[in-house]
Design a protein around this motif. Sequence first.
Motif: not given
Length: 180
Positions: A22, A25-26, A28-30, A32-33, A126, A158
């Motif tokens: 978890s 995942n967080q 990777f989301q950060k 990406k953005n 990823r 990334y």
Amino acid sequence: MKVFKIIIIFFSLQLLAKAEQSSLNQLFQKLKNESDQNLAYRIEDQIWKQWTTHKSDDGLTELMSYGTVLMNNQDYDSAKKIFTKIIKKDPSWAEGWNKRATVYYYQKEYELSQADIDKVIELEERHFGALSGQGMVQIKLDNLEKALKSYKKVLEIYPSNRSAQTLVDEIEKIIKEETI
């Protein structure tokens, strides 16, 4: 009583693994953005820390650190033995495969490097480090289309990775020149 303790340990490890996933995942989301390169580097560092830390406390993290020191000191044969030992102890730890792939690359064993990269990506799709490594391997194997695909995948994961963007631009330029 022993069986009960084993069951407790098993479920505790399962919960820990879910929490780590978890958190990853967080991150990777950060990543990406994040458009700020400095903040993206910090997120990248946190991801690498998780990747290079083994989920159990059985000495594999320390062994990984030692193998990395050997690799950085260009003692590739010794590093390869360490990473192979890690892979044998836990074949599900992607970073063992990734580090050995790096050693193979340094030793110009590109097909072996690619085989280990394939395993890394199977375990962690990823893994931008392995995807970047795959791009480098494919350049050495003169497969620019596959290298380009690898670096584009890095950018999906990334987007602020400047090295990957530079390589995409350069490879596209070379491919375009070769088709003219």
